[in-house]
Design a protein around this motif. Structure first.
Motif, PDB file in Angstrom:
ATOM      1  N   UNK A 113     121.088  46.057 -18.713  1.00 29.32           N
ATOM      2  CA  UNK A 113     119.731  46.406 -18.275  1.00 29.32           C
ATOM      3  C   UNK A 113     118.627  45.458 -17.841  1.00 29.32           C
ATOM      4  N   UNK A 114     119.090  44.217 -17.860  1.00 26.02           N
ATOM      5  CA  UNK A 114     118.357  42.962 -17.335  1.00 26.02           C
ATOM      6  C   UNK A 114     117.729  43.454 -16.057  1.00 26.02           C
ATOM      7  N   UNK A 115     118.243  43.961 -15.024  1.00 22.72           N
ATOM      8  CA  UNK A 115     117.591  44.315 -13.682  1.00 22.72           C
ATOM      9  C   UNK A 115     116.567  45.444 -13.978  1.00 22.72           C
ATOM     10  N   UNK A 116     116.837  46.378 -14.904  1.00 26.36           N
ATOM     11  CA  UNK A 116     115.843  47.349 -15.204  1.00 26.36           C
ATOM     12  C   UNK A 116     114.645  46.642 -15.638  1.00 26.36           C
ATOM     13  N   UNK A 117     114.628  45.850 -16.434  1.00 31.06           N
ATOM     14  CA  UNK A 117     113.415  45.015 -16.895  1.00 31.06           C
ATOM     15  C   UNK A 117     112.541  44.349 -15.919  1.00 31.06           C
ATOM     16  N   UNK A 118     113.672  43.528 -14.915  1.00 33.23           N
ATOM     17  CA  UNK A 118     112.953  42.974 -13.967  1.00 33.23           C
ATOM     18  C   UNK A 118     112.195  43.891 -12.948  1.00 33.23           C
ATOM     19  N   UNK A 119     112.759  44.914 -12.458  1.00 35.12           N
ATOM     20  CA  UNK A 119     112.207  45.869 -11.787  1.00 35.12           C
ATOM     21  C   UNK A 119     110.863  46.461 -12.231  1.00 35.12           C
ATOM     22  N   UNK A 120     110.618  46.382 -13.423  1.00 36.41           N
ATOM     23  CA  UNK A 120     109.605  46.921 -14.069  1.00 36.41           C
ATOM     24  C   UNK A 120     108.446  45.927 -14.271  1.00 36.41           C
ATOM     25  N   UNK A 121     108.802  44.705 -13.812  1.00 36.45           N
ATOM     26  CA  UNK A 121     107.643  43.681 -14.065  1.00 36.45           C
ATOM     27  C   UNK A 121     107.686  43.026 -15.381  1.00 36.45           C
ATOM     28  N   UNK A 122     108.781  43.063 -15.926  1.00 36.75           N
ATOM     29  CA  UNK A 122     108.989  42.204 -17.240  1.00 36.75           C
ATOM     30  C   UNK A 122     109.590  41.016 -17.310  1.00 36.75           C
ATOM     31  N   UNK A 123     109.117  40.062 -17.897  1.00 30.62           N
ATOM     32  CA  UNK A 123     109.743  38.700 -17.870  1.00 30.62           C
ATOM     33  C   UNK A 123     110.272  38.129 -19.060  1.00 30.62           C
ATOM     34  N   UNK A 124     111.370  37.437 -19.170  1.00 33.05           N
ATOM     35  CA  UNK A 124     112.023  36.926 -20.551  1.00 33.05           C
ATOM     36  C   UNK A 124     110.916  35.814 -20.748  1.00 33.05           C
ATOM     37  N   UNK A 125     110.057  35.864 -22.130  1.00 32.91           N
ATOM     38  CA  UNK A 125     109.311  35.078 -22.381  1.00 32.91           C
ATOM     39  C   UNK A 125     109.167  34.176 -23.669  1.00 32.91           C
ATOM     40  N   UNK A 126     109.926  35.051 -24.733  1.00 31.25           N
ATOM     41  CA  UNK A 126     110.059  34.259 -25.965  1.00 31.25           C
ATOM     42  C   UNK A 126     111.467  34.427 -26.526  1.00 31.25           C
ATOM     43  N   UNK A 127     111.990  33.349 -27.095  1.00 29.97           N
ATOM     44  CA  UNK A 127     113.257  33.381 -27.489  1.00 29.97           C
ATOM     45  C   UNK A 127     113.309  33.301 -29.010  1.00 29.97           C
ATOM     46  N   UNK A 128     113.988  33.815 -29.683  1.00 30.32           N
ATOM     47  CA  UNK A 128     114.300  33.496 -31.060  1.00 30.32           C
ATOM     48  C   UNK A 128     115.700  32.670 -31.213  1.00 30.32           C
ATOM     49  N   UNK A 129     115.796  31.612 -31.317  1.00 34.54           N
ATOM     50  CA  UNK A 129     117.054  30.633 -31.120  1.00 34.54           C
ATOM     51  C   UNK A 129     117.661  30.592 -32.641  1.00 34.54           C
ATOM     52  N   UNK A 130     118.813  30.216 -32.719  1.00 35.77           N
ATOM     53  CA  UNK A 130     119.788  29.972 -33.902  1.00 35.77           C
ATOM     54  C   UNK A 130     120.587  28.688 -33.871  1.00 35.77           C
ATOM     55  N   UNK A 131     120.328  28.183 -34.944  1.00 36.79           N
ATOM     56  CA  UNK A 131     121.303  26.926 -35.119  1.00 36.79           C
ATOM     57  C   UNK A 131     122.118  27.025 -36.475  1.00 36.79           C
ATOM     58  N   UNK A 132     123.615  27.185 -36.370  1.00 37.18           N
ATOM     59  CA  UNK A 132     124.162  27.195 -37.625  1.00 37.18           C
ATOM     60  C   UNK A 132     124.346  26.068 -38.283  1.00 37.18           C
ATOM     61  N   UNK A 133     124.405  26.149 -39.739  1.00 39.43           N
ATOM     62  CA  UNK A 133     124.398  24.682 -40.372  1.00 39.43           C
ATOM     63  C   UNK A 133     125.537  23.709 -40.013  1.00 39.43           C
ATOM     64  N   UNK A 134     125.151  22.675 -40.288  1.00 37.48           N
ATOM     65  CA  UNK A 134     125.856  21.525 -39.886  1.00 37.48           C
ATOM     66  C   UNK A 134     126.509  21.061 -41.114  1.00 37.48           C
ATOM     67  N   UNK A 135     125.797  21.048 -42.252  1.00 35.14           N
ATOM     68  CA  UNK A 135     126.111  20.518 -43.417  1.00 35.14           C
ATOM     69  C   UNK A 135     126.419  18.994 -43.364  1.00 35.14           C
ATOM     70  N   UNK A 136     125.718  18.433 -42.940  1.00 33.45           N
ATOM     71  CA  UNK A 136     125.680  17.071 -42.539  1.00 33.45           C
ATOM     72  C   UNK A 136     126.241  16.126 -44.014  1.00 33.45           C
ATOM     73  N   UNK A 137     127.009  15.170 -43.585  1.00 32.56           N
ATOM     74  CA  UNK A 137     127.641  14.492 -44.779  1.00 32.56           C
ATOM     75  C   UNK A 137     126.676  13.119 -45.082  1.00 32.56           C
TER      76      UNK A 137
END
Length: 309
Positions: A113-137
């Motif tokens: 549905x990405x194209x459907x959003x673009x055709x209606x004037x939406x823009x990808x603006x905000x991201x919730x990003x994730x970083x899995x734990x590294x468990x640094x030694x």
């Protein structure tokens, strides 16, 4: 399709797209409007915050949101039909000013549905990003001239200044709206964080470059981070609320040192993953955070104003 079948196909597609996505919850029609098409269903909701409140610092005053569930052999077409129905609802509102937004938050790896959003004037603006734990030694590498330490109450003015710089920069990308009373609101919130002496892990940290404070980071651990934990399929999640480095200290290693420091804090606290929000269009935030091990988990598509007019 029946509602249960749509929900099952939607959940199956998301599970295949990203193992860190939680199982979709049932749509609760209370407080919203339920939309249905042959192969899709959605819940349309409206929320408003008042000027002068802390929430108004980080969002438009009025948000119209659409939460979708898609099934069938052509889920993109089902999405388009739901967006058309939603636009008809929005046309009946007065959401034509800049301080309103139509928002659709989608799993980043589910590109249906990405194209459907673009055709209606939406823009990808905000991201919730994730970083899995590294468990640094071991601890993060030392950066010459950079010292990371807990912020002190006497540094309230410095922390407020850095946060205002961050807001001014992020406002360019359509997510943050500048407010007349933002300095007062940020000052009050920061003073409260600095006064929380009982926290096991401090919320605010300062980065010094050769003795001068030029960066800060704000972190949240459970229970403060519980509000965001439902967006990721792990037991314990931390949240990196904000981070900023002054212009004069860019490309000196201050940002990388701050990030490495807080990641070690999260790992030592037993977090399975760390989440953060960033403006997708930012030429600084996006490459920086992904170089630190983050990736997109949820993408919020915005249209401002909410109604197309």
């Amino acid at each position: 399709m029946e509602i249960d079948a749509i929900a099952a196909e939607h959940a199956k597609r998301l599970a295949a797209a990203d193992a860190l996505l939680p199982k979709p919850s049932p749509l609760n029609p209370e407080g919203g409007t339920r939309l249905t098409t042959r192969d899709g269903m959605a819940l349309a909701t409206r929320s408003r915050v008042e000027p002068g409140t802390p929430e108004a610092l980080w969002r438009p005053l009025t948000e119209y949101r659409l939460d979708v569930r898609l099934g069938g052999t052509d889920p993109g077409a089902a999405f388009g039909s739901l967006l058309t129905e939603w636009d008809r609802l929005l046309e009946e509102t007065e959401a034509t000013d800049w301080d309103s937004a139509a928002v659709v938050t989608r799993p980043s790896r589910d590109t249906v549905g990405t194209g459907e959003l673009l055709r209606r004037g939406f823009a990808p603006t905000r991201v919730l990003a994730v970083r899995p734990a590294d468990r640094l030694a071991s601890g993060p590498p030392a950066v010459p001239g950079v010292r990371i330490r807990q912020a002190e109450p006497s540094e309230l003015a410095t922390l407020v200044r850095l946060q205002l710089e961050l807001r001014q920069y992020d406002a360019q990308f359509g997510l943050v709206t500048r407010r007349e009373d933002e300095e007062r609101a940020i000052t009050d919130a920061t003073r409260g964080l600095l006064a929380d002496a009982g926290a096991a892990v401090p919320s605010l940290w300062i980065a010094e470059l050769y003795g001068k404070p030029l960066g800060f980071v704000h972190v949240e651990l459970p229970p403060a981070a519980d509000w965001i934990s439902g967006y990721v399929a792990v037991e314990r999640a931390g949240y990196l609320a904000s981070m900023h480095v002054a212009e004069e200290a860019r490309s000196t290693g201050v940002g990388s040192a701050l990030a490495a420091h807080v990641h070690q804090l999260f790992d030592e606290a037993g977090m399975d993953a760390v989440l953060l929000h960033h403006a997708l269009a930012s030429p600084r935030s996006t490459p920086f955070w992904y170089a630190q091990g983050y990736r997109p988990l949820w993408t919020s598509w915005y249209r401002r104003p909410a109604a197309r007019g």
